[in-house]
Design a protein around this motif. Structure first.
Motif, PDB file in Angstrom:
ATOM      1  N   ALA B  27       0.832  -1.199   0.000  1.00 13.99           N
ATOM      2  CA  ALA B  27       0.000   0.000   0.000  1.00 13.99           C
ATOM      3  C   ALA B  27       0.870   1.253   0.000  1.00 13.99           C
ATOM      4  N   MET B  28       2.005   1.210   0.710  1.00 11.60           N
ATOM      5  CA  MET B  28       2.870   2.389   0.726  1.00 11.60           C
ATOM      6  C   MET B  28       3.495   2.653  -0.628  1.00 11.60           C
ATOM      7  N   ILE B  29       3.840   1.587  -1.378  1.00 12.49           N
ATOM      8  CA  ILE B  29       4.544   1.781  -2.647  1.00 12.49           C
ATOM      9  C   ILE B  29       3.561   1.972  -3.795  1.00 12.49           C
ATOM     10  N   ALA B  30       2.542   1.122  -3.887  1.00 16.62           N
ATOM     11  CA  ALA B  30       1.763   1.053  -5.122  1.00 16.62           C
ATOM     12  C   ALA B  30       0.533   1.936  -5.114  1.00 16.62           C
ATOM     13  N   LYS B  31       0.019   2.343  -3.945  1.00 17.69           N
ATOM     14  CA  LYS B  31      -1.195   3.150  -3.947  1.00 17.69           C
ATOM     15  C   LYS B  31      -0.873   4.584  -4.345  1.00 17.69           C
ATOM     16  N   ASN B  32      -1.837   5.218  -4.993  1.00 15.38           N
ATOM     17  CA  ASN B  32      -1.619   6.552  -5.545  1.00 15.38           C
ATOM     18  C   ASN B  32      -2.128   7.655  -4.622  1.00 15.38           C
ATOM     19  N   ASN B  33      -3.089   7.326  -3.764  1.00 14.90           N
ATOM     20  CA  ASN B  33      -3.685   8.314  -2.869  1.00 14.90           C
ATOM     21  C   ASN B  33      -2.820   8.463  -1.620  1.00 14.90           C
ATOM     22  N   LEU B  34      -2.643   9.694  -1.149  1.00 14.26           N
ATOM     23  CA  LEU B  34      -1.744   9.923  -0.013  1.00 14.26           C
ATOM     24  C   LEU B  34      -2.292   9.317   1.272  1.00 14.26           C
ATOM     25  N   GLN B 115      -5.210  21.591   0.403  1.00 14.33           N
ATOM     26  CA  GLN B 115      -5.607  22.995   0.295  1.00 14.33           C
ATOM     27  C   GLN B 115      -4.840  23.707  -0.814  1.00 14.33           C
ATOM     28  N   ARG B 116      -3.606  23.260  -1.069  1.00 12.87           N
ATOM     29  CA  ARG B 116      -2.812  23.941  -2.079  1.00 12.87           C
ATOM     30  C   ARG B 116      -3.063  23.400  -3.480  1.00 12.87           C
ATOM     31  N   TYR B 117      -3.182  22.060  -3.610  1.00 14.23           N
ATOM     32  CA  TYR B 117      -3.257  21.457  -4.941  1.00 14.23           C
ATOM     33  C   TYR B 117      -4.638  20.941  -5.286  1.00 14.23           C
ATOM     34  N   LYS B 118      -5.597  20.951  -4.360  1.00 14.30           N
ATOM     35  CA  LYS B 118      -6.968  20.501  -4.559  1.00 14.30           C
ATOM     36  C   LYS B 118      -7.055  19.039  -4.985  1.00 14.30           C
ATOM     37  N   THR B 119      -6.075  18.239  -4.618  1.00 12.63           N
ATOM     38  CA  THR B 119      -6.150  16.816  -4.905  1.00 12.63           C
ATOM     39  C   THR B 119      -5.269  16.066  -3.918  1.00 12.63           C
ATOM     40  N   LEU B 120      -5.557  14.776  -3.741  1.00 13.84           N
ATOM     41  CA  LEU B 120      -4.729  13.940  -2.873  1.00 13.84           C
ATOM     42  C   LEU B 120      -3.996  12.864  -3.664  1.00 13.84           C
ATOM     43  N   GLU B 121      -4.230  12.841  -4.987  1.00 12.97           N
ATOM     44  CA  GLU B 121      -3.574  11.811  -5.805  1.00 12.97           C
ATOM     45  C   GLU B 121      -2.149  12.252  -6.118  1.00 12.97           C
ATOM     46  N   GLU B 122      -1.220  11.291  -5.990  1.00 13.74           N
ATOM     47  CA  GLU B 122       0.186  11.649  -6.090  1.00 13.74           C
ATOM     48  C   GLU B 122       0.573  12.059  -7.512  1.00 13.74           C
ATOM     49  N   ASP B 123       0.012  11.361  -8.512  1.00 15.53           N
ATOM     50  CA  ASP B 123       0.427  11.679  -9.885  1.00 15.53           C
ATOM     51  C   ASP B 123      -0.112  13.035 -10.326  1.00 15.53           C
ATOM     52  N   GLU B 124      -1.318  13.420  -9.837  1.00 16.55           N
ATOM     53  CA  GLU B 124      -1.849  14.744 -10.194  1.00 16.55           C
ATOM     54  C   GLU B 124      -1.018  15.853  -9.543  1.00 16.55           C
ATOM     55  N   ILE B 125      -0.577  15.611  -8.290  1.00 13.16           N
ATOM     56  CA  ILE B 125       0.277  16.603  -7.616  1.00 13.16           C
ATOM     57  C   ILE B 125       1.592  16.753  -8.371  1.00 13.16           C
ATOM     58  N   LEU B 126       2.180  15.604  -8.787  1.00 12.07           N
ATOM     59  CA  LEU B 126       3.455  15.678  -9.501  1.00 12.07           C
ATOM     60  C   LEU B 126       3.284  16.351 -10.849  1.00 12.07           C
TER      61      LEU B 126
END
Lengths: 81, 132
Positions: B27-34, B115-126
């Motif tokens: 879950a730590m490596i493969a999941k995309n949600n923080l 609050q800053r990026y309006k998402t919790l998904e790692e790939d969208e933040i990147l």
């Protein structure tokens, strides 16, 4: 330690862990994580670690779930995986 | 081979802790949600705590180490097979508190990231970080 009860609850713990990381809703993930912590507390009571059991019941199943639900309400329930 | 199976079955709890630890690592490596990554981190920590507490546990009705002290109970022999080892319990009590405080700080950081990026998904933040 009663090993039949230990094995049954350990199986339930693994099932809840898989369910908590694979559910598509973060609020459901929070509730499943609370159930996971509570089953972990039962596991410690079986292993005669009562001090760890009541710490887990108050801190793990209580405060963690409150943090988690508060975080879900301040952010979003949506998750892709 | 046939003498290996009783050894594996007798230590069933250690194998299931390894399964639980690998669920957390996955879950730590493969999941995309923080938040899912945080849940994986907590599962990993609890599997290690389970391993330590299970090392101090004894089969056959061993109870919590409360030893009676009184006027006529001071000089009896203590049978250690009747008591579980309390040292891993005390160590892992600290580990539970540390894991909850780590979870709290990480959730606070996840709220700030949302609050800053309006998402919790790692790939969208990147992707948003790279587009700037």
């Amino acid at each position: 330690m009663i090993w039949q009860l230990d094995l049954a609850i350990l199986t339930l713990v693994i099932v809840t862990a898989i369910a908590a990381i694979s559910v598509k809703d973060l609020l459901g993930c929070a509730i499943l994580f609370g159930a996971y912590s509570f089953l972990m507390c039962l596991l410690w009571a079986i292993m005669a670690a009562v001090d760890v059991a009541f710490t887990e019941a108050s801190v793990g199943a209580g405060v963690s779930t409150v943090f988690f639900v508060a975080a879900v309400f301040r952010t979003t329930r949506r998750t892709r995986d | 081979m046939s003498d290996l199976i009783p050894i594996i079955v007798a230590k069933y709890n250690y194998w299931l802790y390894i399964v639980l630890m690998m669920i957390g690592l996955y879950a730590m490596i493969a999941k995309n949600n923080l938040i899912k990554k945080l849940v994986g981190m907590n599962i990993f920590q609890t599997s290690i705590i389970l391993f330590y507490v299970s090392m101090g546990c004894k089969r056959g009705g061993a109870g919590i180490p409360i030893i009676q002290h009184g006027p006529d109970a001071g000089h009896h022999v203590i049978d250690l097979a009747n008591y579980v080892n309390p040292l891993p319990h005390v160590l892992m009590l600290t580990a539970i508190v540390v894991s909850v405080s780590t979870f709290g700080v990480a959730v606070a950081l996840a709220i700030r990231i949302y609050q800053r990026y309006k998402t919790l998904e790692e790939d969208e933040i990147l992707a948003r970080l790279r587009s700037k």
